[in-house]
Enzyme design. Structure first.
Site, PDB file in Angstrom:
ATOM      1  N   TYR A 100      19.272  20.552 -16.981  1.00  0.00           N
ATOM      2  CA  TYR A 100      19.404  19.098 -16.857  1.00  0.00           C
ATOM      3  C   TYR A 100      19.204  18.337 -18.161  1.00  0.00           C
ATOM      4  O   TYR A 100      19.358  17.114 -18.188  1.00  0.00           O
ATOM      5  CB  TYR A 100      18.425  18.587 -15.789  1.00  0.00           C
ATOM      6  CG  TYR A 100      18.715  19.160 -14.423  1.00  0.00           C
ATOM      7  CD1 TYR A 100      19.918  18.873 -13.772  1.00  0.00           C
ATOM      8  CD2 TYR A 100      17.821  20.022 -13.787  1.00  0.00           C
ATOM      9  CE1 TYR A 100      20.213  19.407 -12.531  1.00  0.00           C
ATOM     10  CE2 TYR A 100      18.095  20.561 -12.538  1.00  0.00           C
ATOM     11  CZ  TYR A 100      19.299  20.252 -11.913  1.00  0.00           C
ATOM     12  OH  TYR A 100      19.595  20.781 -10.691  1.00  0.00           O
TER      13      TYR A 100
ATOM     14  N   ASN B 106      23.196   9.437  -8.132  1.00  0.00           N
ATOM     15  CA  ASN B 106      23.015  10.895  -8.216  1.00  0.00           C
ATOM     16  C   ASN B 106      22.152  11.267  -7.016  1.00  0.00           C
ATOM     17  O   ASN B 106      20.922  11.140  -7.073  1.00  0.00           O
ATOM     18  CB  ASN B 106      22.336  11.289  -9.521  1.00  0.00           C
ATOM     19  CG  ASN B 106      22.220  12.808  -9.651  1.00  0.00           C
ATOM     20  OD1 ASN B 106      22.390  13.518  -8.667  1.00  0.00           O
ATOM     21  ND2 ASN B 106      21.932  13.288 -10.840  1.00  0.00           N
TER      22      ASN B 106
ATOM     23  N   HIS C 127      24.311  17.765  -1.111  1.00  0.00           N
ATOM     24  CA  HIS C 127      24.800  18.962  -0.431  1.00  0.00           C
ATOM     25  C   HIS C 127      24.367  19.035   1.040  1.00  0.00           C
ATOM     26  O   HIS C 127      24.746  19.957   1.742  1.00  0.00           O
ATOM     27  CB  HIS C 127      24.297  20.210  -1.179  1.00  0.00           C
ATOM     28  CG  HIS C 127      24.371  20.071  -2.674  1.00  0.00           C
ATOM     29  ND1 HIS C 127      25.567  19.905  -3.333  1.00  0.00           N
ATOM     30  CD2 HIS C 127      23.401  20.018  -3.633  1.00  0.00           C
ATOM     31  CE1 HIS C 127      25.328  19.784  -4.649  1.00  0.00           C
ATOM     32  NE2 HIS C 127      24.028  19.849  -4.850  1.00  0.00           N
TER      33      HIS C 127
ATOM     34  N   ASP D 203      27.171   8.666   5.332  1.00  0.00           N
ATOM     35  CA  ASP D 203      27.550   7.591   6.251  1.00  0.00           C
ATOM     36  C   ASP D 203      27.117   6.227   5.718  1.00  0.00           C
ATOM     37  O   ASP D 203      27.807   5.221   5.929  1.00  0.00           O
ATOM     38  CB  ASP D 203      26.932   7.834   7.632  1.00  0.00           C
ATOM     39  CG  ASP D 203      27.600   8.991   8.367  1.00  0.00           C
ATOM     40  OD1 ASP D 203      28.661   9.468   7.918  1.00  0.00           O
ATOM     41  OD2 ASP D 203      27.048   9.428   9.403  1.00  0.00           O
TER      42      ASP D 203
ATOM     43  N   HIS E 153      26.521  13.763 -11.439  1.00  0.00           N
ATOM     44  CA  HIS E 153      25.594  14.895 -11.572  1.00  0.00           C
ATOM     45  C   HIS E 153      25.466  15.226 -13.044  1.00  0.00           C
ATOM     46  O   HIS E 153      26.472  15.316 -13.762  1.00  0.00           O
ATOM     47  CB  HIS E 153      26.104  16.118 -10.809  1.00  0.00           C
ATOM     48  CG  HIS E 153      26.262  15.840  -9.356  1.00  0.00           C
ATOM     49  ND1 HIS E 153      25.182  15.741  -8.500  1.00  0.00           N
ATOM     50  CD2 HIS E 153      27.358  15.566  -8.615  1.00  0.00           C
ATOM     51  CE1 HIS E 153      25.611  15.426  -7.301  1.00  0.00           C
ATOM     52  NE2 HIS E 153      26.931  15.314  -7.335  1.00  0.00           N
TER      53      HIS E 153
ATOM     54  N   SER F 297      24.422  18.092 -14.280  1.00  0.00           N
ATOM     55  CA  SER F 297      24.920  19.457 -14.485  1.00  0.00           C
ATOM     56  C   SER F 297      26.307  19.609 -13.877  1.00  0.00           C
ATOM     57  O   SER F 297      26.717  18.806 -13.025  1.00  0.00           O
ATOM     58  CB  SER F 297      23.959  20.467 -13.839  1.00  0.00           C
ATOM     59  OG  SER F 297      23.970  20.318 -12.432  1.00  0.00           O
TER      60      SER F 297
ATOM     61  N   ARG G 198      26.079  24.379  -4.180  1.00  0.00           N
ATOM     62  CA  ARG G 198      26.211  23.122  -4.933  1.00  0.00           C
ATOM     63  C   ARG G 198      27.678  22.701  -5.094  1.00  0.00           C
ATOM     64  O   ARG G 198      27.966  21.619  -5.611  1.00  0.00           O
ATOM     65  CB  ARG G 198      25.562  23.248  -6.310  1.00  0.00           C
ATOM     66  CG  ARG G 198      24.075  23.440  -6.269  1.00  0.00           C
ATOM     67  CD  ARG G 198      23.469  23.409  -7.658  1.00  0.00           C
ATOM     68  NE  ARG G 198      22.218  24.125  -7.704  1.00  0.00           N
ATOM     69  CZ  ARG G 198      21.033  23.622  -7.353  1.00  0.00           C
ATOM     70  NH1 ARG G 198      20.932  22.378  -6.955  1.00  0.00           N
ATOM     71  NH2 ARG G 198      19.938  24.362  -7.402  1.00  0.00           N
TER      72      ARG G 198
END
Ligand code: DQA
Length: 151
Positions: free
Chosen positions: A29, A81, A87, A94, A107, A109, A118
């Protein structure tokens, strides 16, 4: 600068564990802290004449309530993020779908180059687009896009 006060705010929301940026798996990260990311976002927002609202939570319900708040208060756009909730969270997906607000998923990464779980994003399909793998630059790009779109 937006000529509509109601559209003058850009939001950035960070999901779980992103408060640990800088010391959390830096090889994945990077070394920027959450404060660094928020400062970069605020700078881009200011360059385009927007105020930035930046919030982080590990709690799905907080993130959902803030998506609603951004939508209901007429924000110009939202960068999110969702971290691990990307996931897993039908409810966050929603929430994004429930607001009339352009949302960009970011993201740090490259999730597509990582574990198979992921590769699936439940939230991405209801966003305008997704940026992955560009580190802090991804947030800057998302905010530039949202500012220009609203301008
Ligand atoms: C992340 C990627 C997610 O898979 C992970 O759960 C995170 C961070 C990223 O920014 O690369 O917490 O969203």
């Amino acid at each position: 600068m937006s000529d509509s006060p109601a559209r003058s705010t850009l939001w950035v929301l960070h999901g779980p564990n992103l408060d640990r940026l800088g010391r959390r798996e830096p090889e994945v990260y990077g070394t920027a802290t959450l404060a660094d990311v928020n400062a970069a976002c605020a700078a881009v927002a200011a360059e385009h004449g927007f105020d930035l609202v930046a919030r982080q939570s590990a709690h799905e319900g907080d993130l959902i309530a803030w998506v609603h708040e951004a939508g209901d208060t007429g924000a110009a756009g939202l960068t999110i993020n969702p971290a691990g909730y990307t996931h897993t969270s039908v409810a966050l997906r929603d929430a994004i779908a429930s607001v009339d607000l352009p949302v960009v998923e970011v993201h740090l990464s490259n999730v597509h180059a990582r574990e198979p779980f992921r590769h699936i994003s439940l939230t991405g399909a209801v966003c305008v687009g997704t940026i992955a793998g560009l580190g802090v630059e991804g947030y800057r790009a998302a905010l530039r896009f949202l500012a220009t779109r609203a301008g």
